[in-house]
Design a protein around this motif. Structure first.
Motif, PDB file in Angstrom:
ATOM      1  N   GLN A 407      22.437  62.638  60.788  1.00 36.54           N
ATOM      2  CA  GLN A 407      23.401  63.805  61.287  1.00 36.54           C
ATOM      3  C   GLN A 407      23.087  64.830  60.337  1.00 36.54           C
ATOM      4  O   GLN A 407      23.015  66.046  60.769  1.00 36.54           O
ATOM      5  N   ARG A 408      22.964  64.710  59.235  1.00 38.86           N
ATOM      6  CA  ARG A 408      22.859  66.129  58.082  1.00 38.86           C
ATOM      7  C   ARG A 408      21.538  66.475  58.359  1.00 38.86           C
ATOM      8  O   ARG A 408      21.472  68.004  58.673  1.00 38.86           O
ATOM      9  N   TYR A 409      20.398  65.878  58.766  1.00 39.49           N
ATOM     10  CA  TYR A 409      19.235  66.387  58.793  1.00 39.49           C
ATOM     11  C   TYR A 409      18.885  66.960  60.314  1.00 39.49           C
ATOM     12  O   TYR A 409      17.562  67.321  60.791  1.00 39.49           O
ATOM     13  N   GLY A 410      19.821  66.468  61.406  1.00 37.37           N
ATOM     14  CA  GLY A 410      19.543  66.642  62.770  1.00 37.37           C
ATOM     15  C   GLY A 410      18.567  66.064  63.160  1.00 37.37           C
ATOM     16  O   GLY A 410      17.809  66.610  64.161  1.00 37.37           O
ATOM     17  N   VAL A 411      18.338  64.719  63.100  1.00 40.37           N
ATOM     18  CA  VAL A 411      17.343  63.742  63.868  1.00 40.37           C
ATOM     19  C   VAL A 411      18.114  62.510  64.151  1.00 40.37           C
ATOM     20  O   VAL A 411      19.292  62.322  63.769  1.00 40.37           O
ATOM     21  N   SER A 412      17.437  62.006  65.176  1.00 40.11           N
ATOM     22  CA  SER A 412      18.055  60.749  65.497  1.00 40.11           C
ATOM     23  C   SER A 412      18.043  59.634  64.600  1.00 40.11           C
ATOM     24  O   SER A 412      17.059  59.550  63.769  1.00 40.11           O
ATOM     25  N   ILE A 413      18.899  58.577  64.726  1.00 36.71           N
ATOM     26  CA  ILE A 413      18.853  57.346  63.762  1.00 36.71           C
ATOM     27  C   ILE A 413      17.325  56.771  64.074  1.00 36.71           C
ATOM     28  O   ILE A 413      16.841  56.321  63.427  1.00 36.71           O
ATOM     29  N   SER A 424      15.999  47.924  60.062  1.00 37.88           N
ATOM     30  CA  SER A 424      17.505  47.716  60.109  1.00 37.88           C
ATOM     31  C   SER A 424      18.205  49.229  59.756  1.00 37.88           C
ATOM     32  O   SER A 424      17.510  49.871  59.599  1.00 37.88           O
ATOM     33  N   ASP A 425      19.342  49.175  60.118  1.00 40.55           N
ATOM     34  CA  ASP A 425      20.096  50.411  59.704  1.00 40.55           C
ATOM     35  C   ASP A 425      20.717  50.515  58.520  1.00 40.55           C
ATOM     36  O   ASP A 425      21.089  51.468  58.040  1.00 40.55           O
ATOM     37  N   VAL A 426      20.302  49.393  57.565  1.00 39.05           N
ATOM     38  CA  VAL A 426      20.835  49.344  56.146  1.00 39.05           C
ATOM     39  C   VAL A 426      20.039  50.039  55.337  1.00 39.05           C
ATOM     40  O   VAL A 426      18.709  49.784  55.343  1.00 39.05           O
ATOM     41  N   VAL A 427      20.644  50.890  54.474  1.00 39.15           N
ATOM     42  CA  VAL A 427      19.735  51.589  53.302  1.00 39.15           C
ATOM     43  C   VAL A 427      20.496  51.315  52.169  1.00 39.15           C
ATOM     44  O   VAL A 427      21.684  51.066  51.858  1.00 39.15           O
ATOM     45  N   LYS A 428      19.662  51.445  51.098  1.00 42.76           N
ATOM     46  CA  LYS A 428      20.318  51.073  49.801  1.00 42.76           C
ATOM     47  C   LYS A 428      20.186  52.224  48.751  1.00 42.76           C
ATOM     48  O   LYS A 428      19.588  53.320  48.664  1.00 42.76           O
ATOM     49  N   VAL A 429      21.394  52.461  48.027  1.00 38.87           N
ATOM     50  CA  VAL A 429      21.446  53.422  47.001  1.00 38.87           C
ATOM     51  C   VAL A 429      20.260  53.781  45.998  1.00 38.87           C
ATOM     52  O   VAL A 429      19.745  52.825  45.548  1.00 38.87           O
TER      53      VAL A 429
END
Length: 438
Positions: A407-413, A424-429
């Protein structure tokens, strides 16, 4: 015998005048006028209203006046005259405030604090809305032409001086001066606009500061302060953002006020208003909004610290976390800027100079502009004029999710996942993501 009689007369005089009215201060603001009576002891008082013409009458029991009414500074449009009158009770002192309109006063005493002694505070909210200064109405801009709005909050004000330096300089004056300088810089930048939560020396309720930013549809809230500690040694500027504990408490508060959630920005409010009060769905939307707000706050703070570190001493090179009321908004990235330590004699002297204040304002402006140049908000003028700088990358921070980053960069997931070959939708720090062009 004569000496005994003199002592008795003196004791009688002291008992008859158990209090002293030492000064009267008037603080007008866009929403109300505050009157502060400085007294030698805790006040005992009664008050009532009169009409045609409008008057507020206050009787101070066993009080003697030391105020020169001609010396009172009164720039309030609501209070036309301050005078005394004859009280009904012997030993009382009667104050009369002649008013231009009807009021519903809120009156309360304050005990000694800091440089202040006993006080009686009289708040007069404006009942007649036509008497309040009219704020400029900004119509919705066409897509691609919206300005980035930065709300600037000058800490403290009016009866609240904030921290007081060794040379008696007050934080409230420094914060307002820096805020005005920052607003001037922002308003000169095409595609950006500043909104001040206060424009003069008056106090704004802490919760109301976020509301002012929200009503202005602000994209960012910066609250300007000057630090103070008992030890005069510490120096340097710092940046603070909301701790996760405070964020969780604030989300709970928003959940309890369903009728106000439609005011949230970024489309979240509109979606929440259509959930029919479903607490689970509402919590999900608020979680997403708060996650994005805190992640953006952290990212912006890094740009500001980098810019400030070039011109002023930093107390901390990394953003710090605190449970501060002005940072509580779940829908607006919010930062508290400590411009320096007013408790340090050398830094106090710097903070009151125009040159140093301008340095701080310029650094804050440079940091904010740098962030939005690299992360332009979709639909804004800055996004339309941004010059491509090649492939962008984003390092995942605490509290961020894939949906927040998309959402911040204005692109779709889906596009973000595909571009980075994520399964997957999981991201890591700490994970670095390549951001596709919008």
């Amino acid at each position: 015998m004569k000496s005994i009689l003199a002592i008795c007369c003196l004791l009688f005089s002291l008992s008859a005048w158990a209090n002293q009215l030492e000064s009267i201060r008037v603080w007008p603001s866009p929403d109300n006028t505050r009157i502060v009576l400085d007294l030698g002891a805790a006040p005992r008082y009664e008050y009532f209203l009169l009409y045609d013409p409008h008057r507020l009458v206050i009787d101070l029991e066993q009080t003697q006046n030391r105020v020169d009414f001609s010396a009172i500074k009164n720039s309030s449009e609501l209070i036309t005259t301050i005078r005394h009158s004859t009280p009904q009770k012997t030993g009382s002192y009667r104050l009369v405030f002649e008013l231009a309109a009807a009021v519903k006063p809120v009156i309360f005493p304050l005990t000694p604090a800091g440089d202040y002694g006993h006080r009686l505070v009289i708040d007069l909210p404006y009942q007649d809305q036509s008497r309040k200064p009219q704020q400029a109405v900004h119509k919705a801009a066409p897509v691609g032409q919206r300005e980035i709005v930065v709300a600037i909050d000058a800490g403290h004000g009016g009866e609240d001086p904030g921290a007081i330096g060794p040379r008696k300089n007050r934080e409230k004056h420094i914060t307002l001066s820096i805020s005005r300088r920052l607003a001037d810089l922002i308003n000169k930048e095409p595609g950006m606009r500043a909104v001040l939560t206060r424009t003069g020396d008056y106090f704004v309720n802490l919760n109301q500061r976020s509301e002012i930013a929200r009503k202005a549809r602000a994209d960012l809230l910066l609250s300007i302060h000057a630090d103070s500690v008992a030890n005069q040694g510490p120096r340097g500027a710092s940046v603070w953002l909301l701790s996760s504990n405070r964020a969780n408490r604030e989300m709970a508060g928003w959940l309890e006020k369903q009728e106000r959630q439609s005011e949230l920005l970024g489309g979240v409010g509109e979606v929440i208003s259509q959930t029919d009060g479903n607490p689970y769905l509402t919590r999900t939307f608020l979680d997403l909004s708060m996650d994005r707000s805190r992640a953006d706050s952290y990212a912006i703070s890094e740009h500001i610290l980098a810019a400030m570190g070039k011109v002023v001493r930093l107390h901390k090179s990394k953003p710090e976390h605190a449970s501060l009321a002005v940072l509580k908004s779940p829908d607006i990235p919010s930062l508290l800027i400590e411009a320096g330590f007013i408790s340090n004699p050398q830094e106090e002297q710097l903070l009151i100079t125009a040159g140093h204040q301008q340095k701080i304002a310029q650094a804050l402006f440079n940091g904010v502009k740098s962030y939005y140049r690299q992360n332009p908000l979709p639909g804004t003028m800055m996004a339309g004029t941004a010059v491509p700088t090649g492939a962008r990358q984003h390092t995942v921070r605490t509290g961020e999710s894939l949906s927040v980053i998309a959402q911040r960069y204005g692109v779709s997931i889906a596009r973000l996942k595909g571009h980075n070959q994520l399964r997957s939708d999981v991201v890591k720090v700490g994970q670095v993501l390549d951001i596709p062009s919008s």
